[in-house]
Design a protein around this motif. Structure first.
Motif, PDB file in Angstrom:
ATOM      1  N   GLU A 230       0.809  -1.214   0.000  1.00  0.00           N
ATOM      2  CA  GLU A 230       0.000   0.000   0.000  1.00  0.00           C
ATOM      3  C   GLU A 230       0.847   1.271   0.000  1.00  0.00           C
ATOM      4  OE1 GLU A 230      -2.412  -0.549   3.441  1.00  0.00           O
ATOM      5  OE2 GLU A 230      -3.884  -1.824   2.411  1.00  0.00           O
ATOM      6  N   SER A 232       4.007   3.836  -1.279  1.00  0.00           N
ATOM      7  CA  SER A 232       4.505   4.284  -2.575  1.00  0.00           C
ATOM      8  C   SER A 232       5.594   3.346  -3.071  1.00  0.00           C
ATOM      9  CB  SER A 232       5.071   5.697  -2.459  1.00  0.00           C
ATOM     10  OG  SER A 232       5.900   5.995  -3.569  1.00  0.00           O
ATOM     11  N   ASP A 270       4.205  10.702  -6.525  1.00  0.00           N
ATOM     12  CA  ASP A 270       3.855  10.047  -5.265  1.00  0.00           C
ATOM     13  C   ASP A 270       4.103  10.958  -4.070  1.00  0.00           C
ATOM     14  OD1 ASP A 270       3.047   7.801  -6.563  1.00  0.00           O
ATOM     15  OD2 ASP A 270       4.585   6.466  -5.762  1.00  0.00           O
ATOM     16  N   GLU A 273       1.252  13.373  -3.881  1.00  0.00           N
ATOM     17  CA  GLU A 273       0.050  12.646  -3.460  1.00  0.00           C
ATOM     18  C   GLU A 273       0.118  12.310  -1.976  1.00  0.00           C
ATOM     19  OE1 GLU A 273      -3.468  10.278  -3.260  1.00  0.00           O
ATOM     20  OE2 GLU A 273      -2.804  11.992  -4.463  1.00  0.00           O
ATOM     21  N   LYS A 283      -6.588   7.995   2.443  1.00  0.00           N
ATOM     22  CA  LYS A 283      -5.595   7.018   2.011  1.00  0.00           C
ATOM     23  C   LYS A 283      -4.990   7.480   0.683  1.00  0.00           C
ATOM     24  CE  LYS A 283      -5.126   2.028   1.335  1.00  0.00           C
ATOM     25  NZ  LYS A 283      -5.828   0.718   1.356  1.00  0.00           N
ATOM     26  N   ASN A 285      -3.340   7.483  -3.047  1.00  0.00           N
ATOM     27  CA  ASN A 285      -3.492   6.677  -4.258  1.00  0.00           C
ATOM     28  C   ASN A 285      -2.186   6.792  -5.059  1.00  0.00           C
ATOM     29  OD1 ASN A 285      -4.527   5.153  -6.362  1.00  0.00           O
ATOM     30  ND2 ASN A 285      -5.556   6.891  -7.312  1.00  0.00           N
ATOM     31  N   SER A 287       1.069   5.867  -7.580  1.00  0.00           N
ATOM     32  CA  SER A 287       1.212   5.379  -8.954  1.00  0.00           C
ATOM     33  C   SER A 287       1.615   3.916  -8.956  1.00  0.00           C
ATOM     34  CB  SER A 287       2.259   6.219  -9.701  1.00  0.00           C
ATOM     35  OG  SER A 287       3.486   6.195  -8.987  1.00  0.00           O
ATOM     36  N   LYS A 288       1.263   3.234 -10.030  1.00  0.00           N
ATOM     37  CA  LYS A 288       1.605   1.817 -10.184  1.00  0.00           C
ATOM     38  C   LYS A 288       2.825   1.686 -11.073  1.00  0.00           C
ATOM     39  CE  LYS A 288      -3.160   0.233  -9.637  1.00  0.00           C
ATOM     40  NZ  LYS A 288      -4.283  -0.509 -10.244  1.00  0.00           N
TER      41      LYS A 288
END
Length: 289
Positions: A230, A232, A270, A273, A283, A285, A287-288
């Motif tokens: 969960e 970064s 990130d 964010e 929470k 969100n 990057s993937k």
């Protein structure tokens, strides 16, 4: 660079086809955590020749998947790993050769190949958590030492076995254990080949936590891996990379390396964010990757 959809599908397909010595599982498609299980329970998960090509291949495939943000290395059956299979050990020895130099060079190449397979755990960019139950002997200690975090159940025990087999451990324990448990403890374990209990392993820092049963271990490791997933990925991968680089450097060299790393990574969205989520009490969100 992010993998293409085609590369991701190809990696998922190959993982589904499976391996001879491993089982790769994503328990919950909604949780970006994968488990690699050593899967020779009847042989106490002794490491065979195919294992040393399958482990780095599995890790290479998982590195492609955005859904693999953390990894658990565990084992089927009551024991984590009993070390290298004796037949595999015998197969390392070259056939008689008229040239001792050629035989030595061939053996050195084979050892380096096995070392690279174990080191692939350490070089995997995402965090790797070892879940250890029962025996963790010889090559099993090499595997555990190459992971980022180690948890075990209270029935676990650890043995650096190689001296009793008339060998010097050559797959990473002698290099990694002094950094994990200190030089004195590493010498003790490597020379005496004595059995170390879970509680003693915790006291010397070989494992971070001990759980009362294998089922409690599984639950605790899954919670840990989910929590890591969960966070970064940019921050987690950067922290792992910098820690590994700094481990073998002087402080000044490590500081220079992390400055170089963060000169690029602090521009990641990130960070913005994470700050916004903290201010908004929500929470993040991330990057993937």
């Amino acid at each position: 660079m992010a993998a293409s959809d085609l590369e991701i599908r190809a990696a998922e397909d190959e993982l589904r086809r499976g391996f001879q010595t491993l089982e790769v599982v994503q328990k919950d498609p909604a949780v970006p955590v994968y488990h690699i299980y050593l899967n020779r329970a009847a042989q106490r998960n002794a490491l065979t020749v195919p294992f040393f090509s399958e482990l780095p291949r599995a890790l290479s495939l998982l590195s492609v998947l955005p859904s693999a943000r953390a990894l658990v290395l565990a084992a089927r059956g009551p024991h984590f790993c009993s070390g290298i299979d004796l037949e595999a050990l015998r197969s390392l020895t070259p056939s008689p050769s008229p040239s001792p130099a050629a035989a030595a060079d061939l053996l050195r190449g084979r050892i380096l190949s096995l070392q690279a397979a174990i080191s692939s755990l350490e070089r995997f960019r995402k965090p790797v958590v070892a879940a250890i139950q029962g025996a963790c002997v010889g090559g099993g200690v090499d595997l555990a030492a190459a992971c980022d975090i180690r948890y075990c159940s209270d029935d676990a025990f650890f043995v650096v076995k190689e001296v009793d087999l008339a060998l010097a451990a050559d797959l990473g324990s002698l290099q990694r254990l002094p950094h994990i448990i200190g030089y004195g403890n590493a010498v003790d374990l490597a020379l005496t080949c004595r059995r170390v209990s879970a509680l003693e392993a915790k006291a010397m820092g070989l494992v971070s936590r001990v759980f009362p049963s294998p089922s409690a271990l599984e639950e605790g490791v899954d919670q840990l891996a989910k929590g890591l997933a969960e966070k970064s990925s940019v921050a987690v991968m950067g922290t792992k990379a910098v820690l590994l680089k700094s481990r073998d450097q002087k402080v000044d060299e490590g500081l220079d390396y992390v400055a170089t790393w963060n000169s690029a990574m602090l521009m990641s969205p990130d960070l913005e964010e994470a700050v916004a989520a903290h201010i908004q009490k929500r929470k993040p969100n991330f990057s993937k990757l």
